[in-house]
Enzyme design. Sequence first.
Site, PDB file in Angstrom:
ATOM      1  N   SER A 176       0.811  -1.221   0.000  1.00 46.51           N
ATOM      2  CA  SER A 176       0.000   0.000   0.000  1.00 46.51           C
ATOM      3  C   SER A 176       0.845   1.271   0.000  1.00 46.51           C
ATOM      4  O   SER A 176       0.349   2.342  -0.364  1.00 46.51           O
ATOM      5  CB  SER A 176      -0.944   0.004   1.213  1.00 46.51           C
ATOM      6  N   ASP A 179      -2.727   6.168  11.896  1.00 43.31           N
ATOM      7  CA  ASP A 179      -1.930   5.738  10.744  1.00 43.31           C
ATOM      8  C   ASP A 179      -0.656   6.583  10.698  1.00 43.31           C
ATOM      9  O   ASP A 179      -0.678   7.744  10.278  1.00 43.31           O
ATOM     10  CB  ASP A 179      -2.723   5.899   9.448  1.00 43.31           C
ATOM     11  N   HIS A 193       1.426   5.299   6.435  1.00 43.34           N
ATOM     12  CA  HIS A 193       1.132   5.895   5.133  1.00 43.34           C
ATOM     13  C   HIS A 193       1.307   7.408   5.198  1.00 43.34           C
ATOM     14  O   HIS A 193       1.633   7.955   6.250  1.00 43.34           O
ATOM     15  CB  HIS A 193      -0.278   5.525   4.694  1.00 43.34           C
TER      16      HIS A 193
END
Length: 552
Positions: A282, A521, A524
Site C-alpha cells: 500500500s 496511521d 502511510h
Amino acid sequence: MVGFGFSSGLSAMDLKKLAFPDQILSSPRRKVVSPFGFGVLLSFIVFCAVLFNISSKGPLSNPVFQGLYSFGSRKNSSSISWPFSGVFNNSTANGGNETSTVNSLNETLLPNVAVSNKSLDLIESGEKGNVFEKAHLGNESKNGSFSKLNGSQPVKNPVLVIDSVNGTESVVGDSVNGDCSGREDSGGNSCLPKIESSGNGRSYKNCDIFNGKWVRDDSKPYYPPGSCPYIDRDFDCHSNGRPDTEFVKWRWQPFDCDMPRLNVTNFLEILRGKKLVFVGDSLNRNMWESLVCVLRHGVEDKNRVYEISGRHEFKKKGFYAFRFEDYNCSIDFVSSPFLVKESSFNGKNGSFETLRLDLMDGTTSMYHDADVIIFNTGHWWTHEKTSRGEGYYQEGNHVHPRLKVLEAYKRAIITWAKWVDKNIDSNKTEVIFRGYSVTHFRGGPWNSGGQCNKETEPIFNDTYLAKYPSKMRILEYVLKDMKTPVTYLNISRLTDYRKDGHPSVYRPDYQTAQQEVHAQDCSHWCLPGVPDTWNELLYVSLLKSVLGSLRN
C-alpha cells in the site's frame, strides 16, 4: 549501306533529305529504332528537369528521392537508442494516435548524425541552441512485438538522430517560433520545455540526490488539496478534516547538487507510448496515486485521464491502470505486498497459510512487459505473523518451524532478483526499487496505542532519526550481485525526517478532534504530501537514465 559515318560521295541533296524527320521516321531501317531514341531523348529532358529541381531545393524536398536518399545515407549515419522515447518525441498526439512529422521519410534515418556532450548539456540546462533539429524517432519492437495499451501500439526503443549537416544546433523545448512550453507549436511540432533547476544549477547527474535536507517551499504542492478524485480516503487528509497545511510546503534539497523540478509535460513525454507499473504494497499504492494526481493536474483535459475499469477505490488487491489518453501511456498499480507468493500448506492438522520464499507472486504476468517497473516491499514483513516467523515461511515442500524475519526477507529478495535477471531485458525495461518508508509511531506500535498526531513540522535534528532499516541493507547487498541494473530510490532517510506527513487521526472515520480513533496511521502518507517528493526523485532518476543512455 549507310553506317554511323557519312560517305564523302553523298551529295548536298542527299544530306538535306536525311535531315528531315519524316524521312527518318519513314525509312524502312529506322522504324524500330526511332521510337526508342525518341523515348531516350524525352526521358533525358525530364531527368534534367528533376535534377534542376533537386539542386535548388535539396534532395529531401522531393518525395520521389527521399527513400533512396535516406537508404543511401545510412552507412554514414550514427544513431542513439534508449528506452525512453518520449522526451525527444517529434510527433503530435491526437486522441492517442501519433502522427510523425516526417512521414515522408518512412521511418528512415537522416544522414551525418552526431550527438555531442555539449548538446546533452544544453538539454539538461535548458540553454538556447539547436540540439535536436530534424530529430526523428524510429520504431523498434520488443522482440518483434509491442506491448498493447488498450489496443494501441506504443513506440518502443526509438532511435534518436540529430542532423549536423548544416552545423547548427537547436534546443529541446524551442520550436521554430520560440519556446512552446511542452505543447505543440504553430507548426504542429511537439517540443520539450526547459528543465527548471531548483537551485544554482549544480549538476545532479553524478550526485547523491538522496542525501540532503528538507527546505521550506511555498510553491508546493503540485496539486491543491482536495483537487484529485483518485486519492483513497485513507490518504486524503484534507477531506478527512486535517486543519493544517504546512506539511505540504517542504521540498527535498540534496546537499551536493540541485534537482530539476518535476515538469509534468517532460514526465509525460518520457512516458509517451509506455507502460509504467508500481508493484508492491500500500505504500507503493500511496506513491502511485501521488504520481497520477501530479500528472493529471498538468493535463488540460482531465476527462482524458481515467482508470480503465472506471474504479475510484483501489484498496482491494488486484490490478489497476490509469490511462493518459493524449500520451498513449498507462500508469498502473499491481498489489503484491511481499513480491513472493502467498500460499497455503496442507499439514497434519489441516491447511494453514504460508509465504513461499522461493516463488514469485502470480501477478508477474501483469507487469513483465512494462517499460518501467517500480518495486517495493517491507511493511508487511513487520506484521505479527511474518515477524514471529513460526510455521509460516515455506520453500519447496518444507515449512520452516521457525525462521527469523530478516533471513526470510533476504531469501524473498533473492528470489525477486533471480526473477528479474531471468525475465527482464534491461535494454527494454527500466527496473526501479523504492526503499523502505520509515514509520513514526511513538508510545507503541500501530495496534497498541502508537501515535503521531499533532506533528506539524519535520525532524531537524539528525540525532532523532531512527536506525537505518536492516531490510534496506539486505536489499543493497542483493542488488550488488544482480546482472540487471536496478535504480535504487533510497528514500528511507529522507522520509524519517517527515514525522509530520502521516494521516494519523485524520482517517475516514474522523469526525471531530475529540473523537477517539482506535488506531492512528503513522505508516502511510497524506496526499498531497511526501510521496510527491518520491515521484520528484523518480523523475530525476528517469532523466538520468535517458541522458546516461545518450552519452553512452
